[in-house]
Design a protein around this motif. Structure first.
Motif, PDB file in Angstrom:
ATOM      1  N   PRO A   1      -0.765   0.987  11.000  1.00  0.00           N
ATOM      2  CA  PRO A   1       0.285   0.468  11.876  1.00  0.00           C
ATOM      3  C   PRO A   1       1.295   1.543  12.282  1.00  0.00           C
ATOM      4  N   ALA A   2       1.594   2.468  11.354  1.00  0.00           N
ATOM      5  CA  ALA A   2       2.538   3.542  11.675  1.00  0.00           C
ATOM      6  C   ALA A   2       1.970   4.446  12.766  1.00  0.00           C
ATOM      7  N   VAL A   3       0.674   4.734  12.698  1.00  0.00           N
ATOM      8  CA  VAL A   3       0.024   5.555  13.728  1.00  0.00           C
ATOM      9  C   VAL A   3       0.104   4.860  15.082  1.00  0.00           C
ATOM     10  N   LEU A   4      -0.255   3.578  15.116  1.00  0.00           N
ATOM     11  CA  LEU A   4      -0.249   2.832  16.379  1.00  0.00           C
ATOM     12  C   LEU A   4       1.166   2.740  16.956  1.00  0.00           C
TER      13      LEU A   4
ATOM     14  N   HIS B   1       0.833  -1.202   0.000  1.00  0.00           N
ATOM     15  CA  HIS B   1       0.000   0.000   0.000  1.00  0.00           C
ATOM     16  C   HIS B   1       0.869   1.253   0.000  1.00  0.00           C
ATOM     17  N   ILE B   2       0.376   2.297  -0.647  1.00  0.00           N
ATOM     18  CA  ILE B   2       1.139   3.536  -0.774  1.00  0.00           C
ATOM     19  C   ILE B   2       1.496   4.112   0.596  1.00  0.00           C
ATOM     20  N   SER B   3       0.647   3.922   1.599  1.00  0.00           N
ATOM     21  CA  SER B   3       0.950   4.444   2.934  1.00  0.00           C
ATOM     22  C   SER B   3       2.176   3.755   3.526  1.00  0.00           C
ATOM     23  N   ALA B   4       2.324   2.446   3.253  1.00  0.00           N
ATOM     24  CA  ALA B   4       3.518   1.734   3.716  1.00  0.00           C
ATOM     25  C   ALA B   4       4.750   2.234   2.984  1.00  0.00           C
ATOM     26  N   ARG B   5       4.590   2.565   1.705  1.00  0.00           N
ATOM     27  CA  ARG B   5       5.713   3.078   0.923  1.00  0.00           C
ATOM     28  C   ARG B   5       6.196   4.415   1.480  1.00  0.00           C
ATOM     29  N   ILE B   6       5.264   5.258   1.938  1.00  0.00           N
ATOM     30  CA  ILE B   6       5.638   6.546   2.515  1.00  0.00           C
ATOM     31  C   ILE B   6       6.525   6.337   3.738  1.00  0.00           C
ATOM     32  N   PHE B   7       6.115   5.429   4.617  1.00  0.00           N
ATOM     33  CA  PHE B   7       6.902   5.175   5.829  1.00  0.00           C
ATOM     34  C   PHE B   7       8.266   4.602   5.467  1.00  0.00           C
TER      35      PHE B   7
END
Length: 219
Positions: free
Chosen positions: A206-209, A122-128
């Motif tokens: 997951p990054a938020v948590l 997912h693109i959100s995982a790519r950002i992290f």
């Protein structure tokens, strides 16, 4: 976390990135340009939150600006542009079965970040991962590194584990600075509220948590 096996196609893509790095190095020489990254070197003993705050201020991207982006893709494009402005090459390749999340090459300049662009990533995982790999570039002790999937806290007391934890902390602090995040959190750990923070900061759940856990506001 246990490392996955590197598949033949993955090895090919790593070599492809090394070739592109060599081309970038040769072009820099022909153009009489300095291929070195325009970054400050830091150490694993430095506070990742302080370093992230300094880097975030240098990005020129405010929290309000970050929250105004339409979606995670716009967020990714802006963070990628910021990192590329540091004279760092960023590529996206499709690795098999999410076997590799990303990696950084530092044996030659310009340095290279490669992200897994498979549809399952997912693109959100790519950002992290993008910010995690950028942290590897900042770290003086870090050399080229492969980063594997997994949201569980990194265990171990060796140098590699210390650097991976530092890079995770840096990425979380950079994308979700403490004061704004804690103000938005409002002590509500429900799925709906975590999802709201995920959309507001354009990062993964997951990054938020993980960021909230590291900040000590959730157990």
């Amino acid at each position: 976390p246990e490392k996955s096996k590197i598949l033949p196609n993955d090895r090919y893509l790593i070599r492809k990135a090394q070739y592109l790095q060599e081309v970038g190095n040769e072009l820099s020489g022909e153009l009489d340009e300095d291929p070195a990254p325009q970054v400050n070197n830091v150490f694993v003993t430095d506070d990742p939150e302080y370093v992230a705050g300094y880097e975030r201020a240098g990005s020129g991207i405010s929290i309000d600006k970050q929250k105004s982006w339409n979606d995670h893709y716009e967020a990714f494009r802006n963070w990628k542009k910021f990192i590329e402005s540091k004279n760092i090459m960023v590529f996206q390749f499709s690795f098999e079965e999410r076997n590799i999340r990303g990696f950084v090459l530092k044996e030659m300049k310009p340095y290279v970040i490669v992200l897994n662009s498979t549809s399952k990533e997912h693109i959100s995982a790519r950002i992290f991962t993008l910010l995690h790999e950028y942290a590897h570039i900042l770290l003086q002790e870090s050399q080229s590194a492969l980063c594997y999937p997994g949201y569980a806290p990194i265990k171990g007391d060796n140098k590699e584990a210390d650097m991976e934890r530092w890079c995770d902390s840096f990425a979380g602090c950079f994308l979700m600075p403490g004061d704004p995040l804690l103000s938005d959190f409002s002590s509500d750990p429900s799925y709906e509220h975590i999802r709201l923070l995920h959309n507001k900061y354009r990062v993964g759940n997951p990054a938020v948590l993980t960021r909230l856990y590291i900040s000590g506001v959730i157990a």
